[in-house]
Design an enzyme around this catalytic site. Structure first.
Site, PDB file in Angstrom:
ATOM      1  N   HIS A  31      38.052  85.128  50.302  1.00 21.68           N
ATOM      2  CA  HIS A  31      37.808  83.811  49.685  1.00 21.68           C
ATOM      3  C   HIS A  31      37.581  82.831  50.835  1.00 21.68           C
ATOM      4  CE1 HIS A  31      40.612  85.597  46.668  1.00 21.68           C
ATOM      5  NE2 HIS A  31      40.011  84.849  45.766  1.00 21.68           N
TER       6      HIS A  31
ATOM      7  N   ASP B 169      40.838  81.658  52.313  1.00 16.57           N
ATOM      8  CA  ASP B 169      41.671  82.614  53.053  1.00 16.57           C
ATOM      9  C   ASP B 169      41.378  82.527  54.543  1.00 16.57           C
ATOM     10  OD1 ASP B 169      42.158  83.723  50.505  1.00 16.57           O
ATOM     11  OD2 ASP B 169      40.587  85.231  50.765  1.00 16.57           O
TER      12      ASP B 169
HETATM   13  C1  XUL Z   1      43.113  87.504  40.771  1.00 20.70           C
HETATM   14  C2  XUL Z   1      42.103  88.306  41.448  1.00 20.70           C
HETATM   15  C3  XUL Z   1      41.356  87.626  42.540  1.00 20.70           C
HETATM   16  C4  XUL Z   1      39.893  87.930  42.551  1.00 20.70           C
HETATM   17  C5  XUL Z   1      39.111  87.129  43.568  1.00 20.70           C
HETATM   18  O1  XUL Z   1      43.835  88.194  39.818  1.00 20.70           O
HETATM   19  O2  XUL Z   1      41.932  89.464  41.170  1.00 20.70           O
HETATM   20  O3  XUL Z   1      41.938  87.967  43.744  1.00 20.70           O
HETATM   21  O4  XUL Z   1      39.680  89.269  42.826  1.00 20.70           O
HETATM   22  O5  XUL Z   1      39.266  85.773  43.384  1.00 20.70           O
END
Ligand code: XUL
Ligand code: CO
Length: 436
Positions: free
Chosen positions: A101, A104
């Protein structure tokens, strides 16, 4: 260069008889299975958020895990050290891909402009490390759910100012994913749902969510980003009801808003079980509808019933998942991303390695078992036999829509009761066990 995981040199394949907990027993990246190497089939990715940023905190207590890369006082220095540690980990483990992300990899600053500058700095470092190591980005994504501004959603927020913020964040996250050569971009609707209908205009929220995705499609074209867009379904958590509930829901949503040509799904095992489906149900639904994109590989705990994001170890799950993926022709842009975190008590660096090694071995075994199922065609034959009535002249005529209700009734009046046949579930389950 400072070493952050000195306990481990390089994880190697030692074969099924090895007793070395830091070796692969089944994942042999170069071994060919049905014409492709295991690495090409499985396309393993490590996720940045849980693996490097998750430090054991839960709703009931603070962090339990201390990592050496997390010791700098300056947040940007910390972010840079974390990136170095991440690439050390990826390389020692021997995965080909990583996922992230925006938030992150670089901490948010006071303004969007400052935050984006920070991102550029970290992305330049990540790009260099990718070049040095040969690692590739499977997908990037935006965190538009943690910051308080997104408490009522991003695209579905009642306030267009927040919608604009989410759009700006996605714009930048898509641009840096492109910069890193990302093969995909994920939309997980973190708070795109509601807690109570008493304060919610569902129609507007769904329209706005679709609009945000359409704007992302437009921007993708504008910047020439070639990666695959994915939606990641999840039924609940953090909101009571998430709009991207499950694969079926996402499929209907994408069709309604004309977005289907631009998206595939990223199926997460634990999200499937939260939606009261099995992991392989969700994969099969995607496969038969041509929207199987990528996988967040993890598992839940049926007794706990929340999104525990545990590392996948169940061979039934991995075998059936790989069977469906192989039947569908395998991954193209997608892969197996370990969206999973070690338990709160697993505080050592070694635990991170054990977790990933076990998960990679579980999927390697799943792949081998699935390839045997494909070769023997044992289930394919059983399924074909079960539906063989549809291959007769009569069945073909019915399937082609050439028999209206009157003709079907005439058929029954002449032929009477159908002959019943066994579904053979127990036998088929026994056969699956023989393969596992
Ligand atoms: C949340 C989830 C996230 C997504 C990316 O449950 O799975 O980590 O994969 O935002
Ligand atoms: Co996920």
């Amino acid at each position: 260069m400072r070493e952050f995981f000195p306990e481990v040199k390089k994880v190697k394949y030692e074969g099924p008889d090895s007793k070395n907990p830091l070796a692969f027993k089944h994942y042999n990246p170069k071994q060919k299975v049905m014409g492709k190497t295991m690495a090409e089939h499985l396309r393993f990715a490590v996720c940045y958020w849980h693996t490097f940023k998750g430090l054991g905190a839960d709703q009931f207590g603070a962090n339990t895990i201390v990592r050496s890369y997390d010791d700098a006082a300056d947040p940007m220095e910390r972010a840079e050290q974390t990136m170095h540690a991440a690439f050390e980990f990826f390389t020692k483990l021997g995965v080909d891909f990583w996922c992230f992300h925006d938030r992150d990899i670089a901490p948010e600053a006071d303004t969007l402009a400052e935050t984006n500058k920070r991102l550029d700095k970290i992305v330049a470092l990540a790009k260099k490390l990718q070049r040095d190591t040969g690692l590739k980005c499977l997908w990037g994504t935006t965190n538009a759910f943690s910051h308080p501004r997104f408490m009522a959603g991003a695209g579905t927020n009642p306030n267009p100012h927040v919608f604009a913020y989410a759009a700006s964040q996605i714009k930048k996250a898509m641009e840096i994913t492109k910069e890193l050569g990302g093969q995909g971009y994920v939309f997980w609707g973190g708070r795109e749902g509601y807690d109570t209908l008493l304060n919610t205009d569902m129609k507007r929220e769904l329209d706005h969510l679709a609009l945000l995705l359409q704007l992302a499609v437009d921007h993708k074209k504008k910047i020439g980003f070639k990666g695959q867009l994915y939606i990641e379904p999840k039924p609940k958590e953090p909101t009571k009801h998430q709009y991207d509930f499950d694969a079926g829901n996402c499929f209907a949503f994408l069709q309604k808003y004309g977005l289907l040509p631009h998206f595939k799904l990223n199926i997460e095992a634990n999200h499937a079980t939260l939606a009261a489906h099995t992991f392989h149900h969700e994969l099969e639904f995607c496969a038969v509808n041509g929207i199987l994109g990528s996988v967040d590989a993890n598992r839940g705990d049926l007794l706990l019933g929340w999104d525990t994001d545990q590392f996948p170890t169940d061979l039934y799950d991995t075998s059936l998942a790989m069977y469906i993926i192989l039947k569908a022709g395998g991954f193209t842009t997608g892969g197996l991303n370990f969206d999973a975190h070690v338990r709160r008590q697993s505080i050592d660096n070694l635990d991170l390695f054990y977790a990933h090694i076990g998960a990679m071995d579980a999927f390697a075994r799943g792949l081998k078992i699935a390839s045997k199922l494909m070769r023997s065609k044992v289930f394919e034959k059983a399924v074909n036999k079960r539906y063989s009535g549809w291959d007769t002249d009569f069945g073909k005529k019915v399937a082609a829509g050439k028999m209206d209700f009157t003709k079907l009734e005439a058929y029954i009046l002449e032929k009477g009761e159908p002959k019943l046949q066994s579904g053979r579930q127990e036998l088929l389950e026994n056969i699956l066990n023989e393969y596992i």
